[in-house]
Enzyme design. Structure first.
Site, PDB file in Angstrom:
ATOM      1  N   CYS A 289       6.236 -18.443  16.222  1.00 21.61           N
ATOM      2  CA  CYS A 289       5.028 -18.119  16.984  1.00 21.61           C
ATOM      3  C   CYS A 289       4.985 -18.990  18.229  1.00 21.61           C
ATOM      4  O   CYS A 289       5.664 -20.014  18.299  1.00 21.61           O
ATOM      5  CB  CYS A 289       3.773 -18.386  16.159  1.00 21.61           C
TER       6      CYS A 289
ATOM      7  N   LYS B 140      -6.428  -6.102   0.832  1.00 20.16           N
ATOM      8  CA  LYS B 140      -7.695  -6.447   1.486  1.00 20.16           C
ATOM      9  C   LYS B 140      -8.853  -5.734   0.800  1.00 20.16           C
ATOM     10  O   LYS B 140      -8.836  -4.525   0.658  1.00 20.16           O
ATOM     11  CB  LYS B 140      -7.626  -6.051   2.955  1.00 20.16           C
TER      12      LYS B 140
ATOM     13  N   CYS C 113      -1.082 -21.880  14.131  1.00 25.32           N
ATOM     14  CA  CYS C 113      -2.439 -22.011  13.600  1.00 25.32           C
ATOM     15  C   CYS C 113      -2.335 -22.824  12.316  1.00 25.32           C
ATOM     16  O   CYS C 113      -1.536 -22.496  11.434  1.00 25.32           O
ATOM     17  CB  CYS C 113      -3.031 -20.648  13.252  1.00 25.32           C
TER      18      CYS C 113
ATOM     19  N   TYR D  97       0.845  -1.190   0.000  1.00 24.83           N
ATOM     20  CA  TYR D  97       0.000   0.000   0.000  1.00 24.83           C
ATOM     21  C   TYR D  97       0.883   1.243   0.000  1.00 24.83           C
ATOM     22  O   TYR D  97       2.024   1.198   0.460  1.00 24.83           O
ATOM     23  CB  TYR D  97      -0.872   0.002   1.258  1.00 24.83           C
TER      24      TYR D  97
ATOM     25  N   ASP E 259      -7.589 -17.317   3.614  1.00 24.05           N
ATOM     26  CA  ASP E 259      -6.772 -17.238   2.392  1.00 24.05           C
ATOM     27  C   ASP E 259      -6.656 -18.616   1.740  1.00 24.05           C
ATOM     28  O   ASP E 259      -6.835 -19.637   2.399  1.00 24.05           O
ATOM     29  CB  ASP E 259      -5.370 -16.715   2.735  1.00 24.05           C
TER      30      ASP E 259
ATOM     31  N   ARG F 112       2.034   2.522   3.885  1.00 24.78           N
ATOM     32  CA  ARG F 112       2.307   1.652   5.031  1.00 24.78           C
ATOM     33  C   ARG F 112       3.002   0.358   4.611  1.00 24.78           C
ATOM     34  O   ARG F 112       2.847  -0.093   3.477  1.00 24.78           O
ATOM     35  CB  ARG F 112       1.026   1.342   5.805  1.00 24.78           C
TER      36      ARG F 112
HETATM   37  C1  LIG Z   1      -2.946  -6.039   6.077  1.00 29.02           C
HETATM   38  C2  LIG Z   1      -1.799  -5.343   5.538  1.00 29.02           C
HETATM   39  C3  LIG Z   1      -1.528  -4.025   5.870  1.00 29.02           C
HETATM   40  C4  LIG Z   1      -2.421  -3.233   6.797  1.00 29.02           C
HETATM   41  O1  LIG Z   1      -3.665  -3.019   6.226  1.00 29.02           O
HETATM   42  P1  LIG Z   1      -4.766  -2.145   6.988  1.00 29.02           P
HETATM   43  O2  LIG Z   1      -5.997  -2.293   6.142  1.00 29.02           O
HETATM   44  O3  LIG Z   1      -4.246  -0.736   7.017  1.00 29.02           O
HETATM   45  O4  LIG Z   1      -4.922  -2.715   8.349  1.00 29.02           O
HETATM   46  C5  LIG Z   1      -0.438  -3.424   5.314  1.00 29.02           C
HETATM   47  N1  LIG Z   1       0.373  -4.082   4.452  1.00 29.02           N
HETATM   48  C6  LIG Z   1       0.121  -5.344   4.098  1.00 29.02           C
HETATM   49  C7  LIG Z   1       1.027  -6.004   3.118  1.00 29.02           C
HETATM   50  C8  LIG Z   1      -0.961  -6.024   4.621  1.00 29.02           C
HETATM   51  O5  LIG Z   1      -1.185  -7.298   4.280  1.00 29.02           O
END
Ligand SMILES: *Cc1c(COP(=O)(O)O)cnc(C)c1O
Length: 395
Positions: free
Chosen positions: A133, A345, A137, A121, A301, A124
């Site tokens: 872990c 997502k 799971c 994204y 997934d 982020r």
């Molecule tokens: C889930 C995820 C995020 C965070 O997504 P949000 O919708 O902001 O919680 C960031 N980077 C990756 C690669 C993800 O899989």
């Protein structure tokens, strides 16, 4: 069965480990050292079904077997369909790979500028800081690397990852995940969080962790002080079923909240675990009692060998429909599919919008009744003024 007892937390004390001293039981290192990791240890405590026995035999080639004593106690040992058991005890079905399933189900490898850092994204990144872990799971989305059963040979590159984040000023949000970041030592976490805090463009730091659920003993005073020192640190925990909401989890969540850590929850919709509206409603109500805000509900997934745990998308929509309007809005997570191939997502919602015409929007409420809302033509009176105002706040 579950909705009636929303305020009582399910608790069994030390259960099978009643002879262990309280000091040991409450020590997170004791819990880790005494994890159940072999089929022999499992069979000391319960009767495995043939399906499970076969699963254990293959687990070392797919995703290691590990269950903390604390979490093992939550299993109903007389019930082969126990929802806790289905999450952590391997099954032979894991070796059935269908054609749509993928080793890297959400396409992370293609967005890794640095090993372990997923930049998908714009603003982020997902920073994988360990491959370990507390328990595994069976539907782990990163089973290709987590527990190192598949020879991926993951080594977190902290310094390279940090350097990438420093050099990319567009990154304002860093999500630590793995594996479970809370398995790092206090010193290492302290160091990582300090380094991230020193980067001026990083505003938002969060941790994805199932430690409060698998190993609540890890949430120590010292750890909480580290979060306080570098806060605000946000955290998403991972619960799937109301049985996981124990007194010990509530205590851990309390400690985190009092240290100023806002808590969210991510669940995975799992066949035979939580694909039921009453069970799911009971879970989200308990989460709110622990100051945990349901954040995402994931469609499982397309992980290799996960067909027996996946459910119909319609079930997820049905659960959201059963919550929205029927209970507190705070209790309703966003149902999402993490798109295969790296699309990220994508929200999946019940159809509340029936139709949009030039003059109105036609809506359906939670009871299925139809409502209309007129659409005006000149809602923005003076676009230029508005733009000037936007510039003012951005300065
Ligand atoms: C889930 C995820 C995020 C965070 O997504 P949000 O919708 O902001 O919680 C960031 N980077 C990756 C690669 C993800 O899989």
């Amino acid at each position: 069965m579950y909705p009636k007892d929303q305020i009582t937390y399910w608790y069994q004390g030390q259960g099978l480990w009643n002879n262990t001293s309280e000091k040991d039981w409450n020590s997170w290192t004791w819990q880790l050292k005494n994890r159940i990791t072999t089929v022999e240890q499992l069979e000391n405590h319960l009767t495995l079904t043939p399906e499970e026995k076969m699963g254990c035999y293959f687990a070392n080639k797919k995703l290691a077997l590990a269950i903390t004593p604390y979490f093992f106690n939550l299993i109903d040992r007389n019930n082969p369909n126990c929802p806790i058991r289905r999450q952590v005890i391997p099954r032979g079905e894991e070796m059935n790979v269908s054609p749509e399933e993928l080793v890297d189900p959400v396409g992370e490898e293609q967005n890794m500028p640095v090993k372990g850092l997923v930049h998908r994204y714009p603003d982020r990144v997902l920073f994988l800081v360990t491959d370990r872990c507390a328990s595994y799971c069976r539907y782990c989305t990163r089973s290709r690397l987590v527990s190192n059963a598949q020879d991926y040979n993951f080594h977190p590159e902290f310094e390279e990852g940090l350097q990438y984040i420093r050099e990319h000023k567009e990154i304002r949000d860093v999500l630590l995940s793995g594996g479970d970041p809370l398995l790092l030592s206090d010193n290492k976490l302290d160091y990582l969080l300090k380094q991230l805090r020193e980067i001026p463009h990083v505003e938002f730091i969060r941790i994805g962790s199932r430690i409060p659920v698998f190993l609540p003993q890890r949430i120590t005073e010292n750890l909480c002080n580290i979060f306080k020192k570098h806060g605000p640190i946000w955290m998403s925990i991972h619960t799937n079923h109301p049985k996981e909401c124990t007194i010990a989890l509530k205590d851990a969540c309390d400690k985190l909240s009092y240290a100023g850590v806002p808590l969210g929850n991510q669940s995975v919709l799992l066949n035979g675990v939580n694909d039921n509206i009453e069970i799911y409603k009971s879970l989200v109500h308990r989460l709110l009692l622990m100051r945990v805000r349901p954040y995402y509900l994931y469609q499982c997934d397309l992980i290799t060998g996960s067909a027996h745990l996946r459910t119909d998308i319609k079930k997820g929509i049905e659960i959201i429909q059963g919550l929205r309007g029927h209970t507190s809005g705070y209790a309703v997570p966003q149902f999402v599919i993490d798109a295969p191939g790296g699309g990220g997502k994508i929200p999946i919602n019940p159809e509340y919008v029936q139709k949009i015409t030039v003059s109105e929007i036609i809506l359906k409420n939670y009871q299925g009744k139809i409502y209309r809302y007129p659409i005006g033509t000149n809602t923005i009176a003076n676009e230029q003024n508005l733009n000037e105002f936007v510039e003012e706040i951005l300065i």
